[in-house]
Write an enzyme that holds these catalytic residues in place. Structure first.
Site, PDB file in Angstrom:
ATOM      1  CG  ASP A  26      -1.799   1.146   1.390  1.00  0.00           C
ATOM      2  OD1 ASP A  26      -1.894   1.931   0.423  1.00  0.00           O
ATOM      3  OD2 ASP A  26      -2.425   1.281   2.458  1.00  0.00           O
ATOM      4  CG  ASP A  30      -6.340   2.605   0.588  1.00  0.00           C
ATOM      5  OD1 ASP A  30      -5.346   1.873   0.801  1.00  0.00           O
ATOM      6  OD2 ASP A  30      -6.813   2.786  -0.553  1.00  0.00           O
ATOM      7  CG  ASP A  34      -1.576   1.472  -3.645  1.00  0.00           C
ATOM      8  OD1 ASP A  34      -0.356   1.270  -3.780  1.00  0.00           O
ATOM      9  OD2 ASP A  34      -2.047   2.161  -2.716  1.00  0.00           O
ATOM     10  CG  ASP A 207     -10.551 -16.362 -12.819  1.00  0.00           C
ATOM     11  OD1 ASP A 207      -9.863 -16.792 -11.888  1.00  0.00           O
ATOM     12  OD2 ASP A 207     -11.784 -16.188 -12.745  1.00  0.00           O
ATOM     13  CD  GLU A 266      -8.404 -20.947 -11.758  1.00  0.00           C
ATOM     14  OE1 GLU A 266      -8.562 -21.181 -10.564  1.00  0.00           O
ATOM     15  OE2 GLU A 266      -9.234 -20.294 -12.423  1.00  0.00           O
TER      16      GLU A 266
HETATM   17  C1  BGC Z   1      -9.737 -17.420  -8.791  1.00  0.00           C
HETATM   18  C2  BGC Z   1     -10.489 -17.203  -7.531  1.00  0.00           C
HETATM   19  C3  BGC Z   1     -11.834 -16.607  -7.888  1.00  0.00           C
HETATM   20  C4  BGC Z   1     -12.577 -17.479  -8.905  1.00  0.00           C
HETATM   21  C5  BGC Z   1     -13.733 -16.755  -9.541  1.00  0.00           C
HETATM   22  C6  BGC Z   1     -10.584 -18.505  -9.410  1.00  0.00           C
HETATM   23  O1  BGC Z   1     -10.025 -19.257 -10.258  1.00  0.00           O
HETATM   24  O2  BGC Z   1      -8.407 -17.834  -8.614  1.00  0.00           O
HETATM   25  O3  BGC Z   1      -9.792 -16.378  -6.637  1.00  0.00           O
HETATM   26  O4  BGC Z   1     -12.621 -16.529  -6.735  1.00  0.00           O
HETATM   27  O5  BGC Z   1     -11.726 -17.866  -9.931  1.00  0.00           O
HETATM   28  O6  BGC Z   1     -13.299 -15.795 -10.448  1.00  0.00           O
END
Ligand code: BGC
Length: 520
Positions: A26, A30, A34, A207, A266
């Protein structure tokens, strides 16, 4: 540098450090990390010796899932800075020789995304609703959800809106799933890719890459709870064959740019082969391999992880990836038992992982030996916990300690968004930097030594049931996961994860790298 493939793209054997932006550094008061904070700490990453950083989502977001609920894919969340702060960070990273990977969240938007707001306003049957998966309900007056799917974060995967329709959300109800059969969705994501590629990012972590397409008709499943994990065979919500079309197109987009831009998936799929399909030569560069992260502290399991992972990556000519911790799981020293033993095991596993060919993904704070924090329930913020799906992931997301003897440990000047524990004074970067036996110094030594490792060939060596041992080029790696000292083979000890035993033995919970004659 990979001598087996002198022209190999940088990502094939890179060490990539995950920056959980909210908790890294940070620059203000806050309590949230960031981009300016990250910029100010880039020197730490360069000193550590990593090649790249992956930054978790920093886009405008109501933060119901801490950024994985994106309201605007082409801007910066004001809490984290602005586009200029992003550019400054990117330039600073590149000047230090660090690549930068950003997180892309294509499966769902935030419910505050303008598209979703427009969908709510426009009503059933509208083109605005067709960007998401709105359906009529079942039963009397459509009061039952359209199917029996469950959300990963608990409860039904459907939410009803005031006009009576339902929308699908495989995660939180604030994360509506997009309809990837809609060309407008695909076109918009291409614009987003180009937006960040044009700014100079080196790649994307994608993701929930396995979620974008759903089986036609959204059929019921026989045991809904089993299907939340993504690893069930024939799941209608995960790993549909058509999802690969998306990544083949993205591959072409990235190929139009210079500098080996990359993507890492992922993707949780039913078989290792199905996961690796995301890393085929015309799709993404790599797919995360979570085998090690899921393994117990066991030499037998580790041996299986190593051989399986190497074989899997080779089937698609990608490079293996290795992960011990990330922002979704309990930190590995805690998984391995916690305390002194957990840390010793964590260091030993790290030494074995970093000796392997391919890419390693480190998670912020592991270089400090941080453990999972027991966050008081009243202060937990993870939707997984708030929806009643277990303890939640806050314990690995606590802002990391930089300096000083009390919270916020040099991480800004305000109260951190999750409470830091007492007792972190000895774990700060400042406290560990000049201490030769610290975990930070250990990581720096291992990362520096890794640069001398060469070749993709790995040969498992049998040194007993409780030992993981393998050769890579002129290095023999030995990890003792048993309870007795084991004799160390001949060879100069290059590195050890802790003090060695007397008379050439390797104590329990320790690993060593030895110089051996190269295989002729
Ligand atoms: C991310 C999580 C997230 C989820 C929904 C996952 O693969 O690593 O942190 O909550 O996707 O987007």
């Amino acid at each position: 540098m990979n001598d087996a493939r002198p022209d190999a793209p940088w990502w094939r054997d890179a060490v990539c450090y995950e920056v959980y932006i909210r908790s890294f550094a940070d620059a203000g008061s806050d309590g949230y990390g960031d981009l300016p904070g990250l910029t100010s700490r880039l020197g730490h990453l360069a000193d550590l010796g990593v090649d790249a950083l992956w930054i978790t989502p920093f886009y405008p977001s109501p933060q119901h899932d801490h950024g994985y609920d994106v309201a605007d894919y082409r801007d910066v969340e004001p809490t984290y800075g602005d586009l200029e702060a992003f550019d400054t960070m990117l330039t600073g990273a590149h000047e230090l020789g660090l690549k930068v990977i950003v997180d892309l969240v294509p499966n769902h938007t935030s419910s505050e995304h303008p598209w979703f707001q427009a969908a709510l306003a426009a009503g059933p049957g509208s083109p605005e609703r067709a960007r998401y998966l709105f359906r009529d309900g079942k039963g009397r007056a459509g009061r039952e959800p359209p199917n029996n799917w469950l959300s990963v974060f608990g409860g039904p995967a459907w939410e009803r809106v005031p006009d009576g329709q339902w929308y699908l959300h495989l995660f939180d109800s604030s994360q509506p799933d997009l309809d990837w059969t809609n060309p407008e969705v695909a076109a918009d994501f291409e614009t987003t890719l180009r937006f960040w590629l044009d700014r100079g990012v080196d790649g994307f972590r994608v993701d929930v890459a396995h979620g974008l397409r759903k089986a036609a008709g959204l059929p019921d499943v026989d045991d809904p709870q089993k299907f939340v994990s993504g690893t069930m065979p024939r799941a209608p919500m995960w790993d549909q064959p058509e999802v690969h079309e998306v990544y083949r197109r993205w591959h072409e987009v990235l190929a139009g740019y210079d500098g080996d831009r990359m993507m890492v998936a992922e993707a949780w799929a039913a078989t290792p082969a199905a996961t690796m399909a995301y890393a085929r030569p015309d799709e993404m560069s790599q797919a995360f391999n979570f085998h090690w992260l899921e393994a117990e502290w066991s030499a037998r399991e580790f041996r299986d992880v190593v051989s399986l992972s190497l074989t899997e990556a080779a089937t698609v000519d990608s490079s293996p990836t290795w992960v011990l911790s990330n922002h979704d799981v309990v930190r590995h020293p805690t998984r391995y038992g916690g305390g002194k033993v957990g840390l010793a095991r964590g260091r030993a596993a790290t030494m074995a992982m970093l000796a392997l060919p391919g890419s390693a993904y480190l998670y912020q704070g592991e270089e400090l030996g941080l453990e999972q924090v027991e966050v008081p329930e009243t202060q937990r913020q993870d939707p997984e916990f708030l929806n009643g799906r277990g303890p939640g992931r806050d314990g690995c997301r606590v802002p990391i300690p930089w300096s000083g003897t009390a919270a916020p440990y040099g991480n800004g000047t305000g109260d951190p968004w999750l409470p830091q524990p007492d007792g972190w004074a000895a774990l700060t970067v400042e406290a560990q930097r000049a201490e030769p036996d610290s975990t930070l110094s250990f990581y720096r030594r291992v990362l520096a030594a890794r640069r001398a490792l060469a070749g993709d060939a790995v040969e498992l060596v049998d040194l007993g049931e409780d030992v993981l041992a393998f050769r890579r080029g002129a290095v023999l790696v030995v990890l003792n996961a048993g309870e007795e000292h084991v004799p160390l083979p001949d060879g100069e000890v290059l590195l050890a994860s802790d003090g060695l035993g007397g008379e050439g033995t390797l104590p329990p919970d320790c690993a060593a790298w030895l110089a051996v004659a190269p295989v002729s």
